[in-house]
Design a protein around this motif. Structure first.
Motif, PDB file in Angstrom:
ATOM      1  N   LEU A  80      -2.132  10.272   2.046  1.00 33.74           N
ATOM      2  CA  LEU A  80      -1.893  10.090   3.478  1.00 33.74           C
ATOM      3  C   LEU A  80      -1.587   8.626   3.751  1.00 33.74           C
ATOM      4  CD1 LEU A  80      -4.830  12.019   3.275  1.00 33.74           C
ATOM      5  CD2 LEU A  80      -3.771  12.674   5.423  1.00 33.74           C
ATOM      6  N   ASP A  81      -0.451   8.382   4.403  1.00 33.37           N
ATOM      7  CA  ASP A  81      -0.048   7.000   4.682  1.00 33.37           C
ATOM      8  C   ASP A  81      -0.275   6.704   6.158  1.00 33.37           C
ATOM      9  OD1 ASP A  81       0.990   4.517   4.708  1.00 33.37           O
ATOM     10  OD2 ASP A  81       2.964   5.064   3.907  1.00 33.37           O
ATOM     11  N   GLU A  82      -1.371   6.052   6.452  1.00 35.01           N
ATOM     12  CA  GLU A  82      -1.750   5.752   7.838  1.00 35.01           C
ATOM     13  C   GLU A  82      -1.548   6.954   8.754  1.00 35.01           C
ATOM     14  OE1 GLU A  82      -0.321   2.038   9.311  1.00 35.01           O
ATOM     15  OE2 GLU A  82      -0.072   1.227   7.314  1.00 35.01           O
ATOM     16  N   PRO A  83      -2.182   8.064   8.431  1.00 34.05           N
ATOM     17  CA  PRO A  83      -1.871   9.317   9.141  1.00 34.05           C
ATOM     18  C   PRO A  83      -2.299   9.302  10.601  1.00 34.05           C
ATOM     19  CG  PRO A  83      -3.829   9.588   7.815  1.00 34.05           C
ATOM     20  CD  PRO A  83      -3.297   8.235   7.490  1.00 34.05           C
ATOM     21  N   LYS A 107       0.835  -1.209   0.000  1.00 33.03           N
ATOM     22  CA  LYS A 107       0.000   0.000   0.000  1.00 33.03           C
ATOM     23  C   LYS A 107       0.866   1.254   0.000  1.00 33.03           C
ATOM     24  CE  LYS A 107      -1.929  -0.963   3.950  1.00 33.03           C
ATOM     25  NZ  LYS A 107      -1.273  -2.206   4.395  1.00 33.03           N
ATOM     26  N   SER A 108       1.803   1.298   0.947  1.00 36.30           N
ATOM     27  CA  SER A 108       2.653   2.488   1.031  1.00 36.30           C
ATOM     28  C   SER A 108       3.444   2.652  -0.250  1.00 36.30           C
ATOM     29  CB  SER A 108       3.627   2.362   2.197  1.00 36.30           C
ATOM     30  OG  SER A 108       2.937   2.203   3.390  1.00 36.30           O
ATOM     31  N   THR A 109       3.975   1.563  -0.736  1.00 33.53           N
ATOM     32  CA  THR A 109       4.785   1.640  -1.942  1.00 33.53           C
ATOM     33  C   THR A 109       3.967   2.204  -3.100  1.00 33.53           C
ATOM     34  OG1 THR A 109       5.943  -0.297  -1.156  1.00 33.53           O
ATOM     35  CG2 THR A 109       6.318   0.329  -3.433  1.00 33.53           C
TER      36      THR A 109
HETATM   37 MG   LIG Z   1       2.853   1.058   5.104  1.00 36.27          MG
END
Ligand SMILES: [Mg+2]
Ligand SMILES: Nc1ncnc2c1ncn2[C@@H]1O[C@H](COP(=O)(O)OP(=O)(O)O)[C@@H](O)[C@H]1O
Lengths: 372, 294, 276
Positions: C196-199, C68-70
């Protein structure tokens, strides 16, 4: 919580919506600010230069340590080469150190001009360097290891910071001042208080080495103790960093089965840091081998003989380079300076081996901790 | 569950283990004392022997033969400190930035090893090479610049290493946050990375200077010795510095000379401790507004 | 680039590319085509096709380590610098290729903002944190800076708390406040898309709620893509949900559809909490 006020301050949310991504001239610098195309081009060029400059500038600076190292090694070996050729293997096995005759005409040996009677043997210096360093390690390693252990395991953050400051002061105290203290205070102290006790040691082979006449305190023991104190900081701070890396969960595991703190240190921490400590020891050894002034002022600086006991005068490679360079300059052929350069070569090779060994051991130690 | 009967043997064992634990930690505490004793011993010896002979004239007159004061040596030491600070500071911090930030991985590893090896080269070897190459080889004779170069070569690795380690310690997420709002690389470097790393960089830099100010061996045959204020010409510009009188005069049979040695030693100790204190002060000040304030 | 319908029709002849008109009419903020990303040859993001419409909130959910982050970081090209990274396929931002050769990274990043998992204020004053992006992009003259700082802080509801200490370090703020500051910092450069990455994963429930409410206020001016571990959060705020697993996009659909009538069995398992 607030309400959405983005437009209340006269700041529309996204006036730049849709400004192009590409670096076309219109997009990047807005042309009302830079009216002339030429100027715009110059500005962009200048910005690129400024943007890239830290990278190139720092690359140039980054090369300097490498170039310095290469220069040091090449110059040293180049200077020493004729001496290495003439002195041959005897340099590391013989004991006599003599500049030769200043007055007689120089003779040529192996195509190198040398004074008559010049002879160089570094065996006592090599042995002395190793003896003093070994003595230093015997003192410094246990002290460093134990103090690193207590700093990490027992002391408060505040107290360990103070220990850190003390270690910095130990590093910072100039080596001539260690020498001064060793020669004027520690040496006489050891000669008056320790030597008389040591004389009760029986006069038999091996044990004999630990007793003997004291020569107003200058000698192997004093030099070794001073060196030991000087290398404590490097070993202790390395050991401290190693112990800090031991995972808390492992230590807790040990305590949870009822080990005492010291048993945890022995059974859990020690196996984890063992190879790193060997690395730290090599690091300290590297430092001890090359230390000059403090040793020169406390060792008695004799030439040509090895130490008979820990109280005898002795000499090391580094101390000899400093103390003999003056008289070496009287040698018109330059051979004496070249022989000192050869000493320097030996010194640099041993310290390099020590430091590279230390680096390998330490990087393996830290690598282990990250992968396990 | 049944209550286990009290076992005297076990009690005995536990007592023994606890005693051993306490004993061994006691020994470890002694190790700490072994670190502190020499510091106190050295400083008190030097200061107590030097203080009785200390006077303003030491600071205000030049050395005359083996007597007089230490003015030119103080000026010389501080001059060298400034020159080395400038040259080694720029070089070391630049090199550290390159290794931590720009160098490709393989080159970074290589340069890191180089820096560590250079840090391990004994100072006397660096000084000796400076003597061969600059003082004799380049016919500079004793020269302030030869001394500066030699001292710089010695401390650059410390500064580079401190810079590199501190920069690598800055969290990637901070750098990415800068990049993510579209800050230029140079801005990210200056405003975010270097600022976050500044406590470590500054401390490393000042401690390196403290080491350089206490050096003797590499200076003896590059800086020479001078009883007048420093000059800055490339050739024939010997310079006085505080470690010289300590080494040269400490065992002189003349009283005035050995006093000079002690006074110089005391001034050196004051200088070094002041630098260490400065390093900590700045570190504290700089890390106040940083997340990982220590 | 505001194109009214009338204007668009009159200009129809001038447009060689009809697509562009379509973009203008039913805008796709982000269009991902066959996108594959690899670290050291290991496929981490596998052949993603996804269209994110303008002004929507899209939640990306999936088990951890599924890329996901990637994927999120591919949209503003944050992976470019990471060693071992390689990619295929394309991502378009309002019709423009993000990975085209002549893309100016700095303007891409201005248009696509990002907020990270942990609050990461810059090591400078609260005010500077917001101003430095504005200044770097020359978005406003110096004299407006105070107003901008204030507007952005009000926008995220931080103004009251920090108005008296704008010059102070942001690290004295609570974690939630720091994250709001990071949000304000990202908004200050006027992005069109916010990633937003798991903000909220390192925030307490109250701060989490504050962030969620803000995000809902920001649409439709802003297009939001949020990675979250928290399915309830996705349900609360998202218009659309993308479910990732092992680097692939398993299912993409409206929030109701994904949660109430998932098509794929994996999605069903995941949203019912059987794994992940
Ligand atoms: Mg991640
Ligand atoms: N910088 C990197 N280098 C190599 N592999 C990475 C890197 N970042 C992430 N990965 C790998 O890519 C995969 C997906 O990671 P990520 O996108 O962070 O997952 P998520 O955010 O869904 O938890 C993981 O297996 C991770 O190990």
């Amino acid at each position: 919580m607030s309400t959405h006020t983005s437009s209340t301050q006269g700041l529309p949310f996204s006036p730049l919506r849709g400004s192009p991504l590409s670096a076309s001239p219109k997009g990047q610098l807005n042309s009302s600010k830079y009216p002339y195309r030429v100027f715009l081009g110059l500005a962009r060029w200048w910005r690129a230069v400024v943007e890239q400059s830290p990278q190139y500038l720092s690359a140039v600076l980054g090369a300097i340590p490498f170039l310095a190292l290469v220069a040091i090694v090449i110059i040293l070996f180049h200077e020493a080469f004729p001496a290495i050729k003439v002195n041959g293997g005897g340099f590391v096995t013989h004991s006599k150190w003599s500049v030769g005759s200043e007055y007689a005409n120089p003779i040529r040996r192996d195509g190198v001009a040398t004074p008559v009677g010049a002879t160089y043997g570094a065996w006592p210096l090599i042995l002395g360097t190793l003896e003093a360093s070994a003595l230093a390690l015997i003192i410094a390693v246990p002290v460093s290891l134990l103090s690193a252990l207590i700093v990490v395991e027992k002391l408060s953050a505040r107290a360990s910071r103070w220990v850190g400051v003390f270690l910095e002061i130990l590093v910072g105290i100039p080596s001539v001042i260690y020498g001064l203290w060793g020669a004027l205070t520690l040496g006489p102290f050891l000669a008056h208080h320790l030597a008389p006790i040591a004389n009760h040691i029986p006069n038999v082979p091996i044990l004999r080495f630990f007793r003997g006449p004291t020569y107003n305190g200058e000698g192997l023991l004093t030099a070794g103790v001073v060196l030991g104190i000087m290398i404590i900081p490097i070993i202790a701070s390395t050991a401290r960093d190693l112990i800090r890396q031991v995972p808390a969960s492992l230590k807790d595991g040990g305590r949870a089965i009822g080990m005492t703190d010291f048993e945890v240190s022995r059974k859990v921490i020690w196996p984890w840091i063992k190879s790193g400590i060997v690395g730290a020891t090599f690091l300290g050894l590297g430092r001890a081998l090359g230390e000059t002034m403090a040793v020169l002022m406390t060792c008695g600086a004799v030439l040509g003989t090895t130490a008979h006991s820990i109280f005898s005068n002795m000499n090391t490679i580094a101390a000899t380079i400093v103390s003999q360079l003056d008289s070496a300059q009287t040698d018109g052929t330059g051979f004496a300076v070249r022989s000192l350069a050869e000493l320097g070569c030996i010194l640099i090779v041993i310290t390099l081996i020590c430091n590279i060994g230390a680096k390998l051991l330490l990087s393996r130690a830290t690598h282990d901790t990250t992968t396990t | 569950m049944t209550q286990r009967p009290p076992s005297p043997a076990l009690d005995q064992l536990n007592k023994k283990r606890r005693f051993k634990d306490r004993l061994l930690w006691g020994i470890a505490a002694c190790a700490l004392i072994v670190i502190v004793i020499p510091i106190i011993w050295i400083i008190s010896q030097v200061v107590s022997k030097a203080i009785p002979h200390m006077s303003m004239s030491v600071l205000l007159t030049n050395t005359i033969g083996n007597g007089g004061g230490l003015k030119q040596a103080i000026v010389g030491s501080i001059t060298l400190l400034v020159l080395v600070g400038a040259i080694a500071g720029v070089t070391g911090i630049g090199a550290g930035i390159y290794i931590a930030r720009y160098a490709p991985r393989a080159i970074a590893g290589f340069l890191r090893s180089t820096v560590e090896i250079l840090a391990g080269v004994p100072s006397i070897v660096v000084g000796f090479v400076g003597y061969i190459a600059l003082v004799v080889g380049s016919h500079w004779s004793f020269s302030i610049w030869a001394a500066t170069i030699v001292l710089s070569a010695m401390v650059v690795p410390y500064i580079a290493k401190a810079t590199e380690v501190s920069l690598r310690g800055v969290s990637d997420s901070l750098r990415e946050a800068g990049e993510a709002i579209g800050l230029r690389d140079s801005l990210v470097l200056r405003k975010i990375l270097i600022k976050s790393a500044s406590p470590g960089i500054v401390t490393g830099f000042i401690l390196a200077l403290a080491i350089s100010v206490g050096e003797t061996a590499p200076l003896l045959y590059t800086a020479g010795w001078s009883t007048t204020s420093p000059t800055f010409s490339l050739k024939h510009s010997p310079i006085g510095y505080l470690t010289y009188p300590v080494w040269t005069f400490y065992d002189f049979p003349v009283k005035s000379a050995s006093y000079l040695a002690l006074e110089a030693a005391m001034l050196l100790i004051i200088l070094v401790i002041a630098l260490i204190a400065l390093a900590h002060l700045l570190r504290h000040k700089l890390s106040k507004n940083l997340p990982q304030s220590l | 680039m505001e194109i009214t319908k009338d204007k668009a029709i009159t200009q129809l002849d001038n447009f060689a590319n009809v697509n562009q008109l379509l973009v203008a009419e039913s805008p796709k903020a982000i269009n991902v085509c066959d996108f594959t990303g690899r670290f050291h040859g290991r496929t981490v993001v596998d052949n993603i096709n996804l269209e994110i419409s303008d002004g929507s909130i899209t939640a990306i959910v999936g088990p951890s380590g599924c890329g996901k982050s990637t994927f999120l970081r591919s949209i503003n090209r944050m992976n470019d610098r990471i060693s071992g990274w390689s990619r295929q396929g394309s991502i378009e931002l309002y019709g423009e290729q993000v990975y085209a050769n002549d893309v100016e990274l700095l303007s891409l990043r201005r248009r696509v903002g990002m907020v990270f998992q942990r609050p990461n204020p810059f090591p400078m004053s609260i005010e500077e944190n917001i101003a430095c992006g504005v200044r770097a992009h020359r978005l406003a003259p110096r004299s407006h800076m105070k107003d901008i700082v204030r507007a952005r802080l009000e926008e995220v509801g931080l103004w009251k708390a920090v108005s008296g200490r704008l010059k102070e370090s942001p690290f004295q703020l609570s974690g939630g406040q720091q994250q709001l500051l990071c949000l304000a910092r990202a908004l200050a450069v006027q992005p069109e898309v916010l990633l937003l990455d798991e903000p909220t994963s390192s925030l307490d429930p109250i701060s989490t709620q504050a962030v969620e409410e803000l995000l809902k206020e920001f649409v439709p001016e802003l297009t939001i893509v949020i990675v979250t571990h928290n399915l309830a959060q996705a349900k609360r705020i998202a218009d659309n949900v993308a479910f990732f697993m092992n680097g692939s996009l398993v299912e993409f659909g409206s929030c109701e559809q994904i949660f109430d009538s998932p098509k794929e069995p994996e999605t069903a398992k995941y949203v019912s909490g059987i794994f992940g």
